[in-house]
Design a protein around this motif. Structure first.
Motif, PDB file in Angstrom:
ATOM      1  N   ALA A 333       0.807  -1.226   0.000  1.00 60.31           N
ATOM      2  CA  ALA A 333       0.000   0.000   0.000  1.00 60.31           C
ATOM      3  C   ALA A 333       0.837   1.272   0.000  1.00 60.31           C
ATOM      4  O   ALA A 333       0.488   2.257  -0.670  1.00 60.31           O
ATOM      5  N   THR A 334       1.956   1.271   0.736  1.00 60.55           N
ATOM      6  CA  THR A 334       2.740   2.500   0.839  1.00 60.55           C
ATOM      7  C   THR A 334       3.245   2.959  -0.520  1.00 60.55           C
ATOM      8  O   THR A 334       3.090   4.128  -0.886  1.00 60.55           O
ATOM      9  N   TRP A 335       3.812   2.043  -1.266  1.00 58.93           N
ATOM     10  CA  TRP A 335       4.337   2.412  -2.575  1.00 58.93           C
ATOM     11  C   TRP A 335       3.208   2.596  -3.589  1.00 58.93           C
ATOM     12  O   TRP A 335       3.221   3.526  -4.390  1.00 58.93           O
ATOM     13  N   ARG A 336       2.208   1.729  -3.551  1.00 62.33           N
ATOM     14  CA  ARG A 336       1.106   1.844  -4.507  1.00 62.33           C
ATOM     15  C   ARG A 336       0.413   3.201  -4.355  1.00 62.33           C
ATOM     16  O   ARG A 336       0.144   3.873  -5.350  1.00 62.33           O
ATOM     17  N   ASP A 337       0.126   3.590  -3.128  1.00 62.35           N
ATOM     18  CA  ASP A 337      -0.573   4.852  -2.905  1.00 62.35           C
ATOM     19  C   ASP A 337       0.319   6.050  -3.234  1.00 62.35           C
ATOM     20  O   ASP A 337      -0.159   7.073  -3.741  1.00 62.35           O
ATOM     21  N   ALA A 338       1.611   5.926  -2.951  1.00 60.29           N
ATOM     22  CA  ALA A 338       2.529   7.025  -3.247  1.00 60.29           C
ATOM     23  C   ALA A 338       2.659   7.257  -4.750  1.00 60.29           C
ATOM     24  O   ALA A 338       2.920   8.379  -5.188  1.00 60.29           O
ATOM     25  N   SER A 339       2.473   6.199  -5.533  1.00 58.70           N
ATOM     26  CA  SER A 339       2.641   6.310  -6.983  1.00 58.70           C
ATOM     27  C   SER A 339       1.356   6.660  -7.720  1.00 58.70           C
ATOM     28  O   SER A 339       1.349   6.775  -8.940  1.00 58.70           O
ATOM     29  N   ALA A 340       0.251   6.848  -6.986  1.00 55.27           N
ATOM     30  CA  ALA A 340      -1.005   7.243  -7.623  1.00 55.27           C
ATOM     31  C   ALA A 340      -0.840   8.620  -8.289  1.00 55.27           C
ATOM     32  O   ALA A 340      -0.109   9.465  -7.780  1.00 55.27           O
ATOM     33  N   PRO A 341      -1.458   8.887  -9.422  1.00 55.46           N
ATOM     34  CA  PRO A 341      -2.437   8.032 -10.120  1.00 55.46           C
ATOM     35  C   PRO A 341      -1.828   7.084 -11.141  1.00 55.46           C
ATOM     36  O   PRO A 341      -2.523   6.532 -11.971  1.00 55.46           O
ATOM     37  N   PHE A 342      -0.499   6.907 -11.082  1.00 53.68           N
ATOM     38  CA  PHE A 342       0.168   6.051 -12.062  1.00 53.68           C
ATOM     39  C   PHE A 342       0.455   4.670 -11.471  1.00 53.68           C
ATOM     40  O   PHE A 342       1.414   4.005 -11.831  1.00 53.68           O
ATOM     41  N   ASN A 343      -0.377   4.255 -10.548  1.00 51.70           N
ATOM     42  CA  ASN A 343      -0.158   3.014  -9.812  1.00 51.70           C
ATOM     43  C   ASN A 343      -0.900   1.849 -10.454  1.00 51.70           C
ATOM     44  O   ASN A 343      -1.576   2.009 -11.470  1.00 51.70           O
ATOM     45  N   LEU A 344      -0.778   0.675  -9.835  1.00 49.71           N
ATOM     46  CA  LEU A 344      -1.401  -0.542 -10.357  1.00 49.71           C
ATOM     47  C   LEU A 344      -2.623  -0.895  -9.510  1.00 49.71           C
ATOM     48  O   LEU A 344      -2.573  -1.736  -8.617  1.00 49.71           O
ATOM     49  N   GLY A 345      -3.736  -0.205  -9.766  1.00 42.89           N
ATOM     50  CA  GLY A 345      -4.972  -0.519  -9.073  1.00 42.89           C
ATOM     51  C   GLY A 345      -5.107   0.184  -7.738  1.00 42.89           C
ATOM     52  O   GLY A 345      -4.328   1.053  -7.375  1.00 42.89           O
ATOM     53  N   ARG A 346      -6.112  -0.226  -6.987  1.00 40.48           N
ATOM     54  CA  ARG A 346      -6.465   0.439  -5.741  1.00 40.48           C
ATOM     55  C   ARG A 346      -5.949  -0.341  -4.540  1.00 40.48           C
ATOM     56  O   ARG A 346      -5.690  -1.544  -4.612  1.00 40.48           O
ATOM     57  N   THR A 347      -5.798   0.353  -3.430  1.00 35.83           N
ATOM     58  CA  THR A 347      -5.574  -0.304  -2.145  1.00 35.83           C
ATOM     59  C   THR A 347      -6.931  -0.397  -1.460  1.00 35.83           C
ATOM     60  O   THR A 347      -7.467   0.614  -1.004  1.00 35.83           O
ATOM     61  N   PRO A 348      -7.525  -1.580  -1.400  1.00 36.45           N
ATOM     62  CA  PRO A 348      -8.879  -1.686  -0.853  1.00 36.45           C
ATOM     63  C   PRO A 348      -8.900  -1.488   0.655  1.00 36.45           C
ATOM     64  O   PRO A 348      -7.928  -1.777   1.348  1.00 36.45           O
ATOM     65  N   ASN A 349     -10.016  -0.999   1.137  1.00 32.07           N
ATOM     66  CA  ASN A 349     -10.251  -0.916   2.575  1.00 32.07           C
ATOM     67  C   ASN A 349     -10.810  -2.266   3.016  1.00 32.07           C
ATOM     68  O   ASN A 349     -12.010  -2.438   3.223  1.00 32.07           O
ATOM     69  N   GLY A 350      -9.919  -3.245   3.115  1.00 31.11           N
ATOM     70  CA  GLY A 350     -10.327  -4.625   3.297  1.00 31.11           C
ATOM     71  C   GLY A 350     -10.545  -5.039   4.739  1.00 31.11           C
ATOM     72  O   GLY A 350     -10.602  -4.198   5.648  1.00 31.11           O
ATOM     73  N   PRO A 351     -10.645  -6.350   4.962  1.00 35.57           N
ATOM     74  CA  PRO A 351     -10.890  -6.875   6.312  1.00 35.57           C
ATOM     75  C   PRO A 351      -9.746  -6.552   7.269  1.00 35.57           C
ATOM     76  O   PRO A 351      -8.629  -6.233   6.854  1.00 35.57           O
ATOM     77  N   ASP A 352     -10.017  -6.683   8.555  1.00 35.14           N
ATOM     78  CA  ASP A 352      -9.016  -6.421   9.583  1.00 35.14           C
ATOM     79  C   ASP A 352      -7.991  -7.551   9.615  1.00 35.14           C
ATOM     80  O   ASP A 352      -8.331  -8.712   9.879  1.00 35.14           O
ATOM     81  N   LEU A 353      -6.742  -7.226   9.339  1.00 36.47           N
ATOM     82  CA  LEU A 353      -5.690  -8.235   9.268  1.00 36.47           C
ATOM     83  C   LEU A 353      -5.492  -8.925  10.608  1.00 36.47           C
ATOM     84  O   LEU A 353      -5.374 -10.156  10.668  1.00 36.47           O
ATOM     85  N   ALA A 354      -5.443  -8.165  11.688  1.00 38.25           N
ATOM     86  CA  ALA A 354      -5.169  -8.758  13.010  1.00 38.25           C
ATOM     87  C   ALA A 354      -6.232  -9.785  13.387  1.00 38.25           C
ATOM     88  O   ALA A 354      -5.921 -10.844  13.958  1.00 38.25           O
TER      89      ALA A 354
END
Length: 361
Positions: A333-354
């Motif tokens: 997510a850190t790199w994907r979001d930093a490279s927006a809008p030239f990134n590879l798709g979205r970082t979803p607000n997904g389930p709780d990892l813990a």
């Protein structure tokens, strides 16, 4: 003297090249559905890369040797050496197969490729399939599926799902649809057309637009609701009986893996091009195409997260797969979001990892 004869026999055996292996392989897809092209591509490439005196793979279309639902058992038992599949079909055997095949509103195609190749996903395929005496090579990936196609009632809002009988594959997908008021009907891809034509079901999802068009769904449905939130991407591959795999030398195994990696890259670009063409074909056929609004998709995401957590926490191995996928998403997510809008798709607000990690322990 006996020791000398034994040593000589061993030396001759060691110098003798392994006998050529002849594999029989089939698929869960009939020739009428374009998904089979991914299977054919891998077989053709594998046969080109591997020496004939080491391995030859003979491929049969789905249904010609065993019914689609029996391919898993045929490979597991060694009746055939290899079978092309979509892992989600075997979720009844172990729910961990489900996230190996698709996710609800989570991974896109690039996420699966990243996770499989560099974030440990490949090992989890072999852990899950290995419990059934198989080796698995993921070799196909498609982006999100079309969405629902209906005969007489359009799905323009989530409320329109209420009471509809919809053909839908997937464990989490079925539970999610039920929370939204719809009813899951399970059936093989080859049965969908007639079921729609006869009114047995109100609508169906199956695959990407090109595969749906190859199935003739434009002839028996009038409406198409996008996007395919139920399967945000899909993975396909080949199940290989472990005994057959172990009979190969390391070089041949490596070449089959190389063929799988190459096929996966090709499958993504091939299906995206074909999906683009098929979108226009559905428009030309008179299909009404609509899209759910952002508020509806946010509601789907919330219910998908809830459903994924529920299903994962019923099975530690399923939770282990999901935890690996969510760890990848957090890491990337850190790199994907930093490279927006030239990134590879979205970082979803997904389930709780813990929460899911706790269920994997």
């Amino acid at each position: 003297m006996n020791h000398l004869l034994t040593a000589a026999a061993l030396a001759i055996t060691a110098a003798t090249p392994a006998l050529s292996q002849n594999w029989t392989m089939t698929s869960t897809w009939p020739s009428s559905l374009e998904l089979i092209e991914i299977d054919k591509y891998w077989v053709d490439l594998a046969n080109k890369l591997v020496d004939d005196d080491k391995l030859t793979i003979e491929f049969y279309e789905g249904g010609s040797l065993v019914p689609a639902g029996e391919v898993f058992g045929a490979v597991e038992s060694g009746t055939i050496q290899a079978g092309a599949d979509w892992p989600g079909y075997w979720a009844g055997r172990d729910s961990a197969f489900s996230p190996l095949s698709t996710t609800a509103s989570l991974f896109n195609a690039v996420d699966y490729v990243n996770w499989i190749q560099e974030w440990g996903g490949a090992d989890l395929y072999n852990e899950v399939y290995g419990n059934f005496g198989m080796v698995y090579l993921p070799y196909g990936v498609t982006n999100n599926e079309s969405g629902f196609r209906t005969t007489s009632q359009p799905i323009r809002t989530l409320e329109d799902l209420a009471g509809l009988r919809l053909r839908l594959s997937g464990l989490e997908q079925g539970k999610l649809l039920e929370k939204l008021g719809g009813n899951q009907v399970s059936m093989a891809g080859g049965e969908i057309y007639q079921s729609l034509e006869r009114g047995v079901i109100d609508g169906a999802e199956f695959s990407t637009p090109n595969v749906d068009f190859s199935g003739g769904f434009q002839q028996v449905t009038s409406y198409w609701s996008t996007p395919g939130w139920h399967q945000s991407s899909s993975v396909f591959g080949v199940m290989i009986n472990k005994g057959a795999w172990d009979a190969l030398d390391e070089e041949t195994q490596d070449r089959l893996q190389i063929a799988a990696d190459a096929t996966m890259l090709w499958s993504l670009s091939f299906t995206e091009r074909r999906a683009t063409e098929a979108y226009s074909q559905f428009q030309e056929a008179g299909t009404e195409i609509t899209r759910l609004d952002d508020a509806a998709l946010e509601r789907v995401q919330q219910l998908a997260n809830e459903t994924i957590t529920e299903v994962a926490c019923e099975n530690p191995l399923s939770a282990k797969v999901y935890a690996s996928q969510l760890s990848y998403l957090a890491d990337y997510a850190t790199w994907r979001d930093a490279s927006a809008p030239f990134n590879l798709g979205r970082t979803p607000n997904g389930p709780d990892l813990a929460a899911i990690q706790a269920c994997a322990e």
